[in-house]
Write an enzyme that holds these catalytic residues in place. Structure first.
Site, PDB file in Angstrom:
ATOM      1  N   TRP A   1       0.824  -1.208   0.000  1.00 37.32           N
ATOM      2  CA  TRP A   1       0.000   0.000   0.000  1.00 37.32           C
ATOM      3  C   TRP A   1       0.860   1.260   0.000  1.00 37.32           C
ATOM      4  O   TRP A   1       0.332   2.366   0.095  1.00 37.32           O
ATOM      5  CB  TRP A   1      -0.937  -0.002   1.209  1.00 37.32           C
ATOM      6  CG  TRP A   1      -0.244   0.231   2.541  1.00 37.32           C
ATOM      7  CD1 TRP A   1       1.002  -0.140   2.912  1.00 37.32           C
ATOM      8  CD2 TRP A   1      -0.795   0.919   3.664  1.00 37.32           C
ATOM      9  NE1 TRP A   1       1.264   0.236   4.191  1.00 37.32           N
ATOM     10  CE2 TRP A   1       0.185   0.895   4.687  1.00 37.32           C
ATOM     11  CE3 TRP A   1      -2.023   1.535   3.927  1.00 37.32           C
ATOM     12  CZ2 TRP A   1      -0.021   1.475   5.945  1.00 37.32           C
ATOM     13  CZ3 TRP A   1      -2.227   2.103   5.178  1.00 37.32           C
ATOM     14  CH2 TRP A   1      -1.245   2.078   6.166  1.00 37.32           C
ATOM     15  N   ASP A   2       2.203   1.103  -0.097  1.00 38.53           N
ATOM     16  CA  ASP A   2       3.085   2.263   0.004  1.00 38.53           C
ATOM     17  C   ASP A   2       2.811   3.302  -1.078  1.00 38.53           C
ATOM     18  O   ASP A   2       3.175   4.470  -0.918  1.00 38.53           O
ATOM     19  CB  ASP A   2       4.549   1.804  -0.065  1.00 38.53           C
ATOM     20  CG  ASP A   2       4.919   0.900   1.099  1.00 38.53           C
ATOM     21  OD1 ASP A   2       4.337  -0.197   1.178  1.00 38.53           O
ATOM     22  OD2 ASP A   2       5.770   1.269   1.910  1.00 38.53           O
TER      23      ASP A   2
ATOM     24  N   LYS B   1       2.618  -1.294  16.184  1.00 34.79           N
ATOM     25  CA  LYS B   1       3.851  -1.119  15.421  1.00 34.79           C
ATOM     26  C   LYS B   1       3.888   0.260  14.781  1.00 34.79           C
ATOM     27  O   LYS B   1       4.928   0.918  14.737  1.00 34.79           O
ATOM     28  CB  LYS B   1       3.945  -2.197  14.334  1.00 34.79           C
ATOM     29  CG  LYS B   1       5.136  -2.051  13.398  1.00 34.79           C
ATOM     30  CD  LYS B   1       5.100  -3.100  12.301  1.00 34.79           C
ATOM     31  CE  LYS B   1       6.238  -2.907  11.301  1.00 34.79           C
ATOM     32  NZ  LYS B   1       6.170  -3.892  10.197  1.00 34.79           N
ATOM     33  N   GLN B   2       2.740   0.686  14.258  1.00 35.29           N
ATOM     34  CA  GLN B   2       2.691   1.932  13.498  1.00 35.29           C
ATOM     35  C   GLN B   2       1.267   2.474  13.547  1.00 35.29           C
ATOM     36  O   GLN B   2       0.367   1.854  14.097  1.00 35.29           O
ATOM     37  CB  GLN B   2       3.105   1.679  12.057  1.00 35.29           C
ATOM     38  CG  GLN B   2       2.247   0.647  11.341  1.00 35.29           C
ATOM     39  CD  GLN B   2       2.800   0.265   9.986  1.00 35.29           C
ATOM     40  OE1 GLN B   2       3.433   1.049   9.313  1.00 35.29           O
ATOM     41  NE2 GLN B   2       2.558  -0.977   9.585  1.00 35.29           N
TER      42      GLN B   2
ATOM     43  N   GLU C   1      -0.344  -4.162  12.246  1.00 33.64           N
ATOM     44  CA  GLU C   1       0.454  -5.365  11.963  1.00 33.64           C
ATOM     45  C   GLU C   1       0.937  -6.111  13.206  1.00 33.64           C
ATOM     46  O   GLU C   1       1.359  -7.257  13.097  1.00 33.64           O
ATOM     47  CB  GLU C   1       1.654  -5.064  11.051  1.00 33.64           C
ATOM     48  CG  GLU C   1       1.234  -4.680   9.642  1.00 33.64           C
ATOM     49  CD  GLU C   1       2.405  -4.604   8.683  1.00 33.64           C
ATOM     50  OE1 GLU C   1       3.541  -4.374   9.140  1.00 33.64           O
ATOM     51  OE2 GLU C   1       2.194  -4.770   7.476  1.00 33.64           O
TER      52      GLU C   1
END
Length: 805
Positions: free
Chosen positions: A355-356, A615-616, A494
């Site tokens: 998805w970057d 994580k993010q 994630e």
């Protein structure tokens, strides 16, 4: 050391060579070559790698006692190998020779990698070497290496070896090395000549499964000095020319190696081997190639001028733009290729597309819209595969994969290695269905930014509708709540893929997924209404889109469930029941670095699934993608109260529970905090800028740059600090300059204009439109009426502390 346009290293350091190779990669959107030293091969310190956009291969390996299949971007034959020796002595290597001095420079403005060194051999002879390298931005199939060798204190026989190496494999990521990485099988090698003699060697390979032919040819020529003899050596998958040259003390010898690379995927060729040999035979000398290459880079930089007066940030922004535009360029437009998360710089994530692009395309849409369109077409061509995946899952529409490669099937691994425990573990990341939402988001934002109705009508609306169909089908109705829910997925975090103690993977009502589903459903309906009537009717008929489905779009977009706890948006249902983490104890036990907390906990026999830790950015991603007013409107439409305090509380809640194990996380937090906490936001921005330059994630940069974060920093300057948005055919600017920046300038491609110049200081915003044949544009700033700027005209408005409100 980094200067404004130069990335330079003043010594040779084997410990950081992998990072340097990634950061000194040269490319042109068709292929890229890591900044490995030409005299080295893959040996644990060095890792030469060359990657062609869209060239993948699939192999089977045995892992943990069972067969697994993986597709990788292919490390194609290495065109670089070139070294020398004196009077039959040892071949030069930086690891075995005595380096008297060493300097390596990457000139980002011109796309040139230069190396200057002095070396002393075992006999005490000193030799000076100057080397320049390009991967042509003018001709996407050509690369060149020029080496000038000066014997400082000796005369005698110089031997130069110039080779092509097809015996390479995919071995650039340590945790993948137990897997089968031998993607190439040799086809043929040979020598070719022209009127000047047999100066060309060539090598042809074929990928094992995808059967893609790859051909490399190289012409090695001494341009100052005379070749006493030229010897050919060959073996399967490898060929070289040894050039024997008599040299005199103090007299330099220059050797040019010009290479050409083609594959059987290329257009307008008869056969890739013939194409490579022909192109390299016809190529001009190094200086002429360099001149054309430099002019091409000049054109690129003129198209994306972004200037700030914060010197350190400007230096790294230039580096980030450089690597973005080497991965995707005008040469990408005719390819069937996406945006690999690690660029064309290494083998991490196997070169897959995630998805970057969510972080890459916004910048391209307003600078290089033709490239953004081409990248969206990569997704459109894989719509049939996404439809098949949805059908196999018993759902309508199109289910795009979390990881995509050659044909658009799901490429996510089902096992992954934890390097800290040495265990292979189940990997459920394919449940990140939100990748489809990211694709839909990019489709609509592209249409808003460009007004490209042809794209929307022919391709974009179809993708939007099929993705909307999938998520409307994924949502299930709960009569007791009168709400729709989405169960069994993973969010962007994630670290969480299942509930503690659960026998199967998946989480329920991930807020990011549910809210963005509502946004996509509404944009799908908007796309239908935007289409010309004949195209709308044609598309509805072709997709067999029933009235009941459209009604369901409306119903789900009004009744989607969003879970809250403690007056914040819950990351997913049940999040508040997870345990609190012992942050102090973990930091003490692991030296203050717990970015990969999932690996740390698993190695300790625990799991991140048990804790309130991310994580993010996950929920916080919503505030990155959707303006506060848009998010508020969605939640209000769903019947949930929402105000700025809810947003503030939610951001603060998850900030305290996020370890930023991804470079994208710091970027997202820099963006969402820019309006409320400038100092913290700036620190996150600087952290993202330096993530690769300083290898803040301890070794991951050597496996390839983090392209999404790189592009995101550039986009942040343009769309966050200048506040650029496009809605309803109006260019909207809402500046929020941080106090560290007092001047920001850039130009946009907008509505047919090749140059809409935006200049922003702490006290003034100015917009100027070139007189270039396009029509007037409309511009809006919060709190002011929409203004129309004619071609050749300008408009300005005062700001207060860098803000318009």
């Amino acid at each position: 050391m980094v200067t404004r346009w130069l990335l330079a290293y003043d010594a040779y350091d084997p410990a950081t060579e992998g990072v340097r190779e990634s950061l000194c990669t040269l490319g042109n959107g068709y292929f890229a070559t890591r900044g490995a030293l030409p005299e080295t091969s893959a040996d644990g310190i060095h890792y030469p790698g060359t990657y062609v956009a869209g060239v993948y291969d699939r192999l089977t390996s045995v892992v943990a006692g069972r067969e697994v299949e993986n597709e990788d971007i292919v490390n194609v034959p290495n065109w670089l190998p070139l070294t020398f020796r004196v009077n039959g002595g040892a071949w030069f290597s930086p690891d075995t020779s005595t380096l008297v001095s060493y300097r390596q420079e990457l000139d980002m403005r011109r796309g040139v990698l230069t190396r200057l060194l002095r070396v002393r051999d075992d006999a005490g002879r000193t030799t000076r070497v100057t080397q320049r390298r390009i991967v042509s931005m003018d001709d996407p199939h050509v690369a060149a290496l020029e080496t000038t060798i000066l014997p400082e204190d000796w005369s005698g026989r110089l031997e130069v070896r110039s080779a092509l190496d097809g015996q390479v494999g995919n071995m650039g990521v340590a945790r993948y090395r137990a897997l089968n990485g031998r993607h190439l099988e040799p086809v043929a090698v040979g020598e070719a000549g022209d009127k000047a003699g047999d100066e060309v060697i060539w090598l042809q390979s074929r990928t094992v499964s995808s059967r893609i032919e790859i051909a490399v040819a190289a012409r090695t020529r001494v341009t100052t000095g005379a070749v006493a003899a030229r010897e050919l050596q060959r073996e399967p998958g490898w060929i070289c020319h040894n050039l024997l040259i008599d040299v005199t003390e103090g007299t330099p010898v220059t050797v040019e190696k010009i290479a050409a690379l083609f594959t059987s995927h290329d257009r307008a060729i008869m056969e890739c081997g013939d194409a490579a040999r022909t192109r390299v035979a016809r190529a001009p000398a190094f200086d002429a190639l360099l001149e054309r290459h430099t002019l091409a880079w000049d054109t690129v930089w003129q198209r994306c001028r972004i200037s700030i007066d914060q010197e350190d940030a400007q230096r790294v922004l230039n580096l980030h733009m450089f690597h973005l535009l080497q991965t995707v360029s005008e040469h990408t437009v005719d390819l069937d290729a996406g945006v690999p998360a690690r660029g064309l710089h290494g083998e991490a994530y196997r070169g897959h597309i995630f998805w970057d692009e969510l972080f890459v395309l916004p910048f391209l849409m307003l600078q290089f819209p033709e490239i953004a369109r081409a990248l969206l077409m990569y997704r459109w061509r894989r719509l049939p595969q996404a439809r098949w995946a949805a059908q196999e899952a018993g759902l309508p529409g199109a289910m795009y994969p979390w990881q995509s490669g050659s044909d658009g099937r799901e490429e996510s691994q089902r096992l992954h290695l934890n390097p800290q425990s040495g265990r292979w573990l189940p990997d459920d990341s394919h449940l990140q269905r939100h990748v489809g939402l990211a694709i839909a988001y990019n489709v609509w934002r592209f249409y808003e930014a460009t007004g490209d109705m042809e794209f929307l009508a022919e391709y974009g609306a179809e993708m939007l509708l099929e993705i909307a169909r999938f998520f409307a089908g994924l949502a299930t109705y709960d009569r007791t709540l009168d709400r729709y829910e989405i169960r069994g997925v993973m969010g962007p975090d994630e670290y969480h893929d299942r509930y503690p103690g659960a026998t199967g993977p998946g989480l329920d009502n991930n807020a990011y997924t549910n809210i963005l589903t509502v946004w996509v459903l509404r944009r799908a309906l908007a796309a239908l209404s935007e289409l010309p009537e004949y195209r709308r009717a044609e598309l509805i008929e072709r997709l067999r889109l029933k009235r009941a489905e459209i009604t369901r779009f409306e119903d789900v977009s009004r009744k989607m469930r969003v879970v809250f706890h403690n007056d914040v948006i819950s990351q997913f249902e049940g999040y508040e029941k997870l345990a609190q983490l012992d942050w102090t104890g973990l930091l003490d036990r692991h030296g203050g670095d717990i970015r990969r907390l999932d690996r740390v906990l698993e190695a300790d026999g625990d799991s991140a699934n048990n804790y309130q830790v991310s994580k993010q950015a996950d929920v916080v991603m919503l505030f990155y993608l959707l303006p506060a007013e848009e998010l508020t409107e969605i939640l209000t439409r769903l019947g949930y109260p929402c105000d700025h305090e809810l947003i503030r509380r939610t951001i603060a809640y998850y900030m305290a529970r996020t370890v930023h194990g991804s470079t994208l996380s710091a970027l997202v937090h820099a963006w969402v905090l820019a309006r409320t906490d400038g100092d913290v936001a700036w620190n996150f921005f600087i952290e993202t800028l330096h993530a690769d330059v300083d290898d803040l994630q301890h070794g991951t940069t050597a496996e390839g740059v983090h392209l999404g974060a790189m592009a995101g920093t550039v986009d942040m300057v343009q769309r966050c600090y200048a506040g650029v948005e496009v809605h309803d055919d109006v260019l909207r600017l809402s500046p929020r300059l941080p106090r560290e920046i007092t001047r920001l300038r850039f130009e946009l491609r907008y509505r047919g204009h090749w140059g809409v110049a935006v200049s922003c200081t702490q006290d003034l915003l100015r917009v100027q439109v070139r007189r270039d044949g396009a029509g007037p544009i409309q511009v809006a700033v919060p709190g002011h009426d929409i203004v129309t700027i004619q071609p050749g005209g300008s408009w300005e408005i005062p700001l207060i502390n860098g803000r318009a409100e």
